[in-house]
Motif scaffolding. Structure first.
Motif, PDB file in Angstrom:
ATOM      1  N   ALA A   1       0.173 -23.157  15.866  1.00  0.00           N
ATOM      2  CA  ALA A   1      -0.949 -22.888  16.784  1.00  0.00           C
ATOM      3  C   ALA A   1      -1.100 -21.387  17.026  1.00  0.00           C
ATOM      4  N   HIS A   2       0.005 -20.701  17.252  1.00  0.00           N
ATOM      5  CA  HIS A   2      -0.058 -19.255  17.487  1.00  0.00           C
ATOM      6  C   HIS A   2      -0.520 -18.517  16.232  1.00  0.00           C
ATOM      7  N   SER A   3      -0.032 -18.925  15.076  1.00  0.00           N
ATOM      8  CA  SER A   3      -0.448 -18.289  13.819  1.00  0.00           C
ATOM      9  C   SER A   3      -1.939 -18.485  13.582  1.00  0.00           C
ATOM     10  N   THR A   4      -2.432 -19.661  13.883  1.00  0.00           N
ATOM     11  CA  THR A   4      -3.866 -19.927  13.737  1.00  0.00           C
ATOM     12  C   THR A   4      -4.658 -19.036  14.686  1.00  0.00           C
ATOM     13  N   PHE A   5      -4.211 -18.937  15.931  1.00  0.00           N
ATOM     14  CA  PHE A   5      -4.894 -18.097  16.907  1.00  0.00           C
ATOM     15  C   PHE A   5      -4.912 -16.636  16.463  1.00  0.00           C
ATOM     16  N   ILE A   6      -3.780 -16.120  16.030  1.00  0.00           N
ATOM     17  CA  ILE A   6      -3.701 -14.721  15.610  1.00  0.00           C
ATOM     18  C   ILE A   6      -4.568 -14.474  14.377  1.00  0.00           C
ATOM     19  N   THR A   7      -4.618 -15.441  13.466  1.00  0.00           N
ATOM     20  CA  THR A   7      -5.482 -15.295  12.290  1.00  0.00           C
ATOM     21  C   THR A   7      -6.945 -15.231  12.709  1.00  0.00           C
ATOM     22  N   LEU A   8      -7.339 -16.050  13.662  1.00  0.00           N
ATOM     23  CA  LEU A   8      -8.727 -16.020  14.152  1.00  0.00           C
ATOM     24  C   LEU A   8      -9.014 -14.711  14.893  1.00  0.00           C
ATOM     25  N   VAL A   9      -8.034 -14.205  15.631  1.00  0.00           N
ATOM     26  CA  VAL A   9      -8.205 -12.900  16.289  1.00  0.00           C
ATOM     27  C   VAL A   9      -8.406 -11.817  15.237  1.00  0.00           C
ATOM     28  N   TYR A  10      -7.607 -11.866  14.175  1.00  0.00           N
ATOM     29  CA  TYR A  10      -7.764 -10.877  13.110  1.00  0.00           C
ATOM     30  C   TYR A  10      -9.161 -10.951  12.488  1.00  0.00           C
ATOM     31  N   LEU A  11      -9.653 -12.161  12.259  1.00  0.00           N
ATOM     32  CA  LEU A  11     -10.996 -12.289  11.687  1.00  0.00           C
ATOM     33  C   LEU A  11     -12.056 -11.689  12.606  1.00  0.00           C
ATOM     34  N   ARG A  12     -11.786 -11.695  13.900  1.00  0.00           N
ATOM     35  CA  ARG A  12     -12.734 -11.138  14.859  1.00  0.00           C
ATOM     36  C   ARG A  12     -12.645  -9.612  14.923  1.00  0.00           C
ATOM     37  N   VAL A  13     -11.418  -9.060  14.995  1.00  0.00           N
ATOM     38  CA  VAL A  13     -11.267  -7.613  15.195  1.00  0.00           C
ATOM     39  C   VAL A  13     -11.088  -6.834  13.896  1.00  0.00           C
ATOM     40  N   ARG A  14     -10.602  -7.495  12.833  1.00  0.00           N
ATOM     41  CA  ARG A  14     -10.402  -6.873  11.512  1.00  0.00           C
ATOM     42  C   ARG A  14      -9.466  -5.675  11.544  1.00  0.00           C
ATOM     43  N   ARG A  15      -8.464  -5.733  12.434  1.00  0.00           N
ATOM     44  CA  ARG A  15      -7.453  -4.670  12.500  1.00  0.00           C
ATOM     45  C   ARG A  15      -6.093  -5.337  12.606  1.00  0.00           C
ATOM     46  N   ILE A  16      -5.239  -5.108  11.627  1.00  0.00           N
ATOM     47  CA  ILE A  16      -3.933  -5.755  11.591  1.00  0.00           C
ATOM     48  C   ILE A  16      -2.877  -4.954  12.350  1.00  0.00           C
ATOM     49  N   LEU A  17      -3.045  -3.646  12.482  1.00  0.00           N
ATOM     50  CA  LEU A  17      -2.026  -2.806  13.113  1.00  0.00           C
ATOM     51  C   LEU A  17      -1.715  -3.219  14.555  1.00  0.00           C
ATOM     52  N   PRO A  18      -2.703  -3.464  15.422  1.00  0.00           N
ATOM     53  CA  PRO A  18      -2.350  -3.896  16.782  1.00  0.00           C
ATOM     54  C   PRO A  18      -1.600  -5.230  16.794  1.00  0.00           C
ATOM     55  N   LEU A  19      -1.969  -6.137  15.912  1.00  0.00           N
ATOM     56  CA  LEU A  19      -1.299  -7.438  15.848  1.00  0.00           C
ATOM     57  C   LEU A  19       0.123  -7.285  15.324  1.00  0.00           C
ATOM     58  N   ALA A  20       0.315  -6.440  14.320  1.00  0.00           N
ATOM     59  CA  ALA A  20       1.662  -6.200  13.784  1.00  0.00           C
ATOM     60  C   ALA A  20       2.527  -5.493  14.817  1.00  0.00           C
ATOM     61  N   THR A  21       1.957  -4.570  15.570  1.00  0.00           N
ATOM     62  CA  THR A  21       2.699  -3.869  16.613  1.00  0.00           C
ATOM     63  C   THR A  21       3.128  -4.840  17.713  1.00  0.00           C
ATOM     64  N   ALA A  22       2.231  -5.724  18.119  1.00  0.00           N
ATOM     65  CA  ALA A  22       2.572  -6.728  19.134  1.00  0.00           C
ATOM     66  C   ALA A  22       3.698  -7.636  18.633  1.00  0.00           C
ATOM     67  N   HIS A  23       3.648  -8.023  17.369  1.00  0.00           N
ATOM     68  CA  HIS A  23       4.704  -8.866  16.807  1.00  0.00           C
ATOM     69  C   HIS A  23       6.036  -8.123  16.786  1.00  0.00           C
ATOM     70  N   TRP A  24       5.999  -6.860  16.435  1.00  0.00           N
ATOM     71  CA  TRP A  24       7.207  -6.036  16.420  1.00  0.00           C
ATOM     72  C   TRP A  24       7.802  -5.922  17.818  1.00  0.00           C
ATOM     73  N   LEU A  25       6.950  -5.721  18.824  1.00  0.00           N
ATOM     74  CA  LEU A  25       7.427  -5.632  20.205  1.00  0.00           C
ATOM     75  C   LEU A  25       8.022  -6.960  20.672  1.00  0.00           C
ATOM     76  N   MET A  26       7.380  -8.087  20.311  1.00  0.00           N
ATOM     77  CA  MET A  26       7.927  -9.399  20.676  1.00  0.00           C
ATOM     78  C   MET A  26       9.274  -9.628  20.014  1.00  0.00           C
ATOM     79  N   ASP A  27       9.424  -9.210  18.760  1.00  0.00           N
ATOM     80  CA  ASP A  27      10.719  -9.329  18.077  1.00  0.00           C
ATOM     81  C   ASP A  27      11.776  -8.480  18.773  1.00  0.00           C
ATOM     82  N   GLY A  28      11.395  -7.280  19.190  1.00  0.00           N
ATOM     83  CA  GLY A  28      12.332  -6.413  19.888  1.00  0.00           C
ATOM     84  C   GLY A  28      12.784  -6.996  21.213  1.00  0.00           C
TER      85      GLY A  28
END
Length: 81
Positions: free
Chosen positions: A41-68
């Motif tokens: 569900a989260h992966s689907t949501f993030i993929t749809l967000v990417y299709l809307r904003v077309r920028r992967i860097l903020p999403l990758a940064t958020a994932h990196w922060l969550m991992d940290g």
């Protein structure tokens, strides 16, 4: 490549979820199935967000922060007690 946005979103969400299934490689089928299905569900949501904003860097940064944060909570927090 498929011509269908829905199919592309499903493939990306499933592949991102599969990565989480094999990261802590335990060979426990129930745990691996849980790790596969839980982030879909989260992966689907993030993929749809990417299709809307077309920028992967903020999403990758958020994932990196969550991992940290999860590494801090899981490893360092018990050592600080």
């Amino acid at each position: 490549m498929s011509g269908s946005t829905g199919f592309a979103v499903a493939v990306v969400a499933f592949s991102w979820s599969f990565q989480h299934a094999v990261m802590p490689l335990t060979f426990d089928p129930h745990f691996m199935l849980y790790r596969l299905l839980a982030p879909i569900a989260h992966s689907t949501f993030i993929t749809l967000v990417y299709l809307r904003v077309r920028r992967i860097l903020p999403l990758a940064t958020a994932h990196w922060l969550m991992d940290g944060v999860s590494a801090f909570i899981g490893i360092l927090w018990p050592l600080l007690r």
